[in-house]
Design a protein around this motif. Sequence first.
Motif, PDB file in Angstrom:
ATOM      1  N   TRP A  61       0.836  -1.204   0.000  1.00 58.59           N
ATOM      2  CA  TRP A  61       0.000   0.000   0.000  1.00 58.59           C
ATOM      3  C   TRP A  61       0.871   1.254   0.000  1.00 58.59           C
ATOM      4  O   TRP A  61       1.888   1.328   0.708  1.00 58.59           O
ATOM      5  N   ASN A  62       0.440   2.248  -0.761  1.00 59.86           N
ATOM      6  CA  ASN A  62       1.161   3.521  -0.768  1.00 59.86           C
ATOM      7  C   ASN A  62       0.576   4.469   0.279  1.00 59.86           C
ATOM      8  O   ASN A  62      -0.420   4.150   0.952  1.00 59.86           O
ATOM      9  N   LYS A  63       1.165   5.651   0.379  1.00 63.96           N
ATOM     10  CA  LYS A  63       0.708   6.598   1.411  1.00 63.96           C
ATOM     11  C   LYS A  63      -0.705   7.100   1.142  1.00 63.96           C
ATOM     12  O   LYS A  63      -1.449   7.411   2.078  1.00 63.96           O
ATOM     13  N   LEU A 103      -7.397   5.239   4.463  1.00 64.29           N
ATOM     14  CA  LEU A 103      -7.779   4.337   5.543  1.00 64.29           C
ATOM     15  C   LEU A 103      -7.940   5.105   6.855  1.00 64.29           C
ATOM     16  O   LEU A 103      -8.948   4.943   7.563  1.00 64.29           O
ATOM     17  N   TYR A 142       6.278   7.412   6.486  1.00 59.14           N
ATOM     18  CA  TYR A 142       4.888   7.447   6.927  1.00 59.14           C
ATOM     19  C   TYR A 142       4.650   8.470   8.022  1.00 59.14           C
ATOM     20  O   TYR A 142       3.503   8.705   8.417  1.00 59.14           O
ATOM     21  N   SER A 144      -0.485  -0.839   7.400  1.00 62.67           N
ATOM     22  CA  SER A 144      -0.621   0.607   7.234  1.00 62.67           C
ATOM     23  C   SER A 144      -0.811   1.305   8.579  1.00 62.67           C
ATOM     24  O   SER A 144      -0.192   2.340   8.861  1.00 62.67           O
ATOM     25  N   GLN A 179      -3.221   5.344  -0.109  1.00 60.39           N
ATOM     26  CA  GLN A 179      -4.147   4.328   0.398  1.00 60.39           C
ATOM     27  C   GLN A 179      -4.194   4.344   1.925  1.00 60.39           C
ATOM     28  O   GLN A 179      -5.271   4.211   2.522  1.00 60.39           O
ATOM     29  N   THR A 180      -3.037   4.531   2.537  1.00 60.48           N
ATOM     30  CA  THR A 180      -2.990   4.592   3.995  1.00 60.48           C
ATOM     31  C   THR A 180      -3.721   5.826   4.503  1.00 60.48           C
ATOM     32  O   THR A 180      -4.447   5.768   5.503  1.00 60.48           O
ATOM     33  N   GLN A 207      -2.556  -5.670   4.646  1.00 62.45           N
ATOM     34  CA  GLN A 207      -2.214  -4.335   4.157  1.00 62.45           C
ATOM     35  C   GLN A 207      -2.770  -3.256   5.085  1.00 62.45           C
ATOM     36  O   GLN A 207      -2.098  -2.253   5.372  1.00 62.45           O
ATOM     37  N   ARG A 208      -3.982  -3.467   5.596  1.00 65.13           N
ATOM     38  CA  ARG A 208      -4.580  -2.481   6.503  1.00 65.13           C
ATOM     39  C   ARG A 208      -3.840  -2.436   7.839  1.00 65.13           C
ATOM     40  O   ARG A 208      -3.507  -1.358   8.349  1.00 65.13           O
TER      41      ARG A 208
END
Length: 540
Positions: free
Chosen positions: A34-36, A42, A115, A96, A38-39, A92-93
Amino acid sequence: MQQPTNDDKKYSTLLDEIDKGEIKIPQFQREFVWNKEQTSKLIDSILKGFPIGTFILWKTKERLRDIRNVGNIELPAPDPGDFVQYVLDGQQRITSLYAVRKGIRLSRDGTEIDYKDIVIDLSIEPNNGEEVVFESAPKGHDCISIHTLLNASITDLIRDYSLHIELVSDYKERLERYDFSTVVIKEYPIDIACEIFTRINTGGKELTLFEIMVAKTYDEVRKFDLPARYEELISKEGESKDLSEAGYDTVPSVTVLQCVAAHICHEIKRQDILKLDKVRFIESWDEVKKGLFATIDYLRTHLGISVSRIMPYNSLLIPLTWFFIQKTGQDLSPPEDKLLRQYVYWASLNNRFTSAVETKVADDLKRMESILVGQLPDYPCEELMINAEDLVRHSFSVGNAFSKAIICLLSAKGPRSFKTNGDVILDNSWLKASSSKNYHHFFPRAFLKKQGYEYWETNSIMNIVLVDDYLNKRVIKAKPPSEYIKTFMDQNPDLKNTLSTHYITAPADMGICDNDYDKFLYERSKLIADALNQILNPDV
């Protein structure tokens, strides 16, 4: 098996369990991708109270090979004997959430991703539906990073964000009090846990048996890591033997697993392999490795199968490896040699492993037991006889076990170069397709086509000889055999003996001088059928 249980967790609880080594990501999960952006989305969803999906965890005392670090953060090992919760869905979640909490930095495609840069824009009204979380701070806006929000003390937050302290406190509470939906499956067998992973994986990736066994057999105390051991088996620098040096670098990982299973429990079904005791598997590895190398040495030196690509079936390695483990370094007796040779050709010429491999290997292990005690294994009589006319009708295909059995016979004869009388060296990279460098149609297909022969007639297995790359592609080409053999007679005074290493007698007797293709096939098929029948019906 116990029923799954719901076990909702707060942000701090979830991530504290990762910090303690209680939640782990098994190695068969894909990397954190996951990229930033997507994070950020979330985190924004969490702040708005949106559902973000359920995490599925497998709680067990088994120890799997797991991911040891994310970016610059090393993940701790669990305490010995304690339960571990492996992430089956939501990796992935979870990663993140962990990345922003820990301020992880990692490199991806040559670019460093930090991050700590993910922020909440404090100038945006939180309840108007707009996104408030961004990959980096918008220029000129008052922002707070998620990392700071979760890790700074109240005193520091009041000091640094006094103008927005109520909003900052609200966001902090929303994150820390959010209930993450978690389902825990407790103490399921590893094969069931992996099946669950496969079914819920949105990418549809089915775990291979090797991937599961990689996870299951990992043992840090014993320094056992299956991928590393398999790679060493294939290619290891130094004095130790490896399969690449032996010309058997194409042996697949599943065949090696089946060799281990055959040694331990005489069964090679997927479910039997998954049930293997980890300690027994690890303790058996070196013994099976020795048996495998003894098998390959035998195939190379006694049967002339010098490289793995001409092996009719990789499955043949399984009963043979079991046999040589039982021999424990003892010399092979002449009767055993003949009976093993008979077995290899019987299984290959009858296309034995085109179906029901697991059941048939179990039966063949019993045949190996018979050979060990000097008894002739039981075979159907009709499967121990080769007809010369049938050989002519067989088309050559590198993927066909029957064709490969004939190639093994040709290789065992020690084929020599028509031009120099030197050894023809087989190479795995030259044996991938029927048009590859080591394979040559003695009567070139282009020549036969001009004579009116159909393709299937030109591609008879009886028309195949093993040659070196130079002769095949640069000298012989599409010339009629009468022409190129005459040239070689002038260059190689020992050509008669050279031809005999290809199951070819005097050119005049084989129809070569007259370019008589039908006669050539007929005469050569008789020689090869005789050789095969002697192997299939040994005098022991």
